[in-house]
Design an enzyme around this catalytic site. Structure first.
Site, mmCIF file in Angstrom:
data_model
loop_
_atom_site.group_PDB
_atom_site.id
_atom_site.type_symbol
_atom_site.label_atom_id
_atom_site.label_comp_id
_atom_site.label_asym_id
_atom_site.label_seq_id
_atom_site.Cartn_x
_atom_site.Cartn_y
_atom_site.Cartn_z
ATOM 1 N N ASN A 103 -3.066 -48.158 5.263
ATOM 2 C CA ASN A 103 -2.821 -46.768 5.663
ATOM 3 C C ASN A 103 -3.883 -46.428 6.705
ATOM 4 O OD1 ASN A 103 -3.144 -43.937 5.902
ATOM 5 N ND2 ASN A 103 -2.059 -43.612 3.968
ATOM 6 N N ASP A 115 1.034 -47.892 0.494
ATOM 7 C CA ASP A 115 0.181 -46.871 -0.119
ATOM 8 C C ASP A 115 1.010 -46.206 -1.216
ATOM 9 O OD1 ASP A 115 -1.288 -44.698 -0.867
ATOM 10 O OD2 ASP A 115 -1.456 -43.823 1.143
ATOM 11 N N GLU A 122 1.209 -43.961 7.391
ATOM 12 C CA GLU A 122 0.657 -42.757 8.037
ATOM 13 C C GLU A 122 0.385 -43.013 9.518
ATOM 14 O OE1 GLU A 122 -2.289 -40.683 5.091
ATOM 15 O OE2 GLU A 122 -1.296 -39.201 6.350
ATOM 16 N N ASP A 141 -9.402 -43.467 5.942
ATOM 17 C CA ASP A 141 -9.973 -43.370 4.591
ATOM 18 C C ASP A 141 -9.498 -44.517 3.687
ATOM 19 O OD1 ASP A 141 -7.513 -42.074 4.879
ATOM 20 O OD2 ASP A 141 -8.028 -40.382 3.594
ATOM 21 N N HIS A 142 -8.489 -45.290 4.159
ATOM 22 C CA HIS A 142 -8.035 -46.492 3.445
ATOM 23 C C HIS A 142 -8.525 -47.737 4.186
ATOM 24 C CE1 HIS A 142 -4.675 -44.486 1.073
ATOM 25 N NE2 HIS A 142 -4.947 -43.564 1.982
ATOM 26 N N ASN A 175 -0.158 -44.278 -3.715
ATOM 27 C CA ASN A 175 -0.722 -43.001 -4.169
ATOM 28 C C ASN A 175 -0.684 -42.853 -5.694
ATOM 29 O OD1 ASN A 175 -1.848 -41.510 -1.995
ATOM 30 N ND2 ASN A 175 0.196 -41.194 -1.156
ATOM 31 N N TYR A 205 5.327 -45.791 1.923
ATOM 32 C CA TYR A 205 4.305 -44.749 1.861
ATOM 33 C C TYR A 205 4.775 -43.721 0.833
ATOM 34 C CZ TYR A 205 1.286 -40.867 3.262
ATOM 35 O OH TYR A 205 0.401 -39.818 3.263
#
Length: 264
Positions: free
Chosen positions: A7, A153, A34, A253-254, A155, A112
């Site tokens: 991501n 991702d 993303e 951030d990933h 989540n 995602y």
DNA sequence: ATGGCGAGAGGATCTCGA
């Protein structure tokens, strides 16, 4: 065959880092999430210049997925609507979160999964519904191919081991029982977490909040996954998290998670 | 309990992410 999921939190903002990583890590397929860009504006040439193929499914500002592949992929399609009827899909494909293609008999599914915002919110309910439809989607793909690699991702942190501090996790989005149950229901189709085949340790994360110096404290979550059908799971020979890109200035951030399959 | 940080859109300050 090596496949990575990452991501990137905007492929245009991260372009130099993604291209640099690909040059240092010449893998077969890179699954991006993303991307935050419509297909016409996807920075294709940065990848085609490296002799990679680009398959993108994006939208303005939010979401967006892409497959970057060293060899051409076959049977590429996007969205749940590629295999499920409109009566099931509804408006879920308005958010660009699913792209898939086949390489050497392996169907790579790049996802995602919605974030869910906060527990009980409309977005949280959307996430749970999305995971329900994901199961139906993968059920159809499994009728066509027994070799699925489902990555992206998610989540969702499946176990407390996947969270730096699981205290209060049942009130925390990405870790509630309902989210875990929804993902487990998907995995019950016969998909296994490749990372845990090789590593049963805690403290192994793929995402760290930008805030509060989370990366320095290794206060992360393992939410980026590779799931494989039984034969591919048997043939997997490595699954690693590369924390190097998270250390760069202005990072995503990933960070990438890489799987290696022995198909010979 | 809240905010912290970062990206995009748009042109100040929102929404969204996780």
């Amino acid at each position: 065959m090596k496949i990575a999921t990452w991501n990137v939190n905007s492929v245009r903002t991260r372009l130099e880092q993604v291209v640099g990583w690909l040059q240092d890590n010449p893998i077969d397929v890179l699954c991006l999430q993303e991307t935050k860009v419509v297909d016409e504006s996807f920075p294709r040439s940065a990848f085609t210049d490296l002799n990679y193929q680009v398959y993108a499914f994006g939208q303005k500002s939010y979401n967006g997925v892409a497959l970057i592949s060293r060899s051409p992929l076959s049977d590429v399609n996007v969205g749940f609507g590629a295999v499920l009827p409109e009566s099931v899909v509804g408006d879920l494909d308005e958010q660009k979160r699913v792209i898939t293609g086949v390489l050497d008999g392996v169907r790579v599914v790049n996802l995602y999964v919605p974030n869910g915002s906060s527990v009980g919110s409309d977005k949280y309910l959307y996430k749970l519904h999305w995971l329900k439809v994901l199961r139906e989607y993968l059920e159809v793909l499994l009728q066509q191919s027994q070799n699925l690699l489902v990555c992206g991702d998610f989540n969702v942190a499946l176990e407390d081991l996947d969270i730096h501090d699981p205290k209060g996790r049942e009130k925390q989005v990405m870790a509630t029982d309902a989210e875990r149950a929804a993902l487990r229901h998907v995995l019950d189709l016969g998909l296994s977490d490749v990372f845990r085949k090789f590593n049963q340790e805690g403290g192994q994360f793929s995402w760290w909040d930008y805030r509060t110096g989370a990366f320095r404290r290794n206060a992360g979550w393992r939410i980026d996954h590779h799931y494989a059908t039984p034969d591919l799971y048997e043939r997997s020979i490595a699954c690693t998290i590369d924390t190097a890109p998270r250390k760069l200035t202005q990072p995503s951030d990933h960070t990438p998670v890489i799987v290696e399959l022995s198909l010979s």
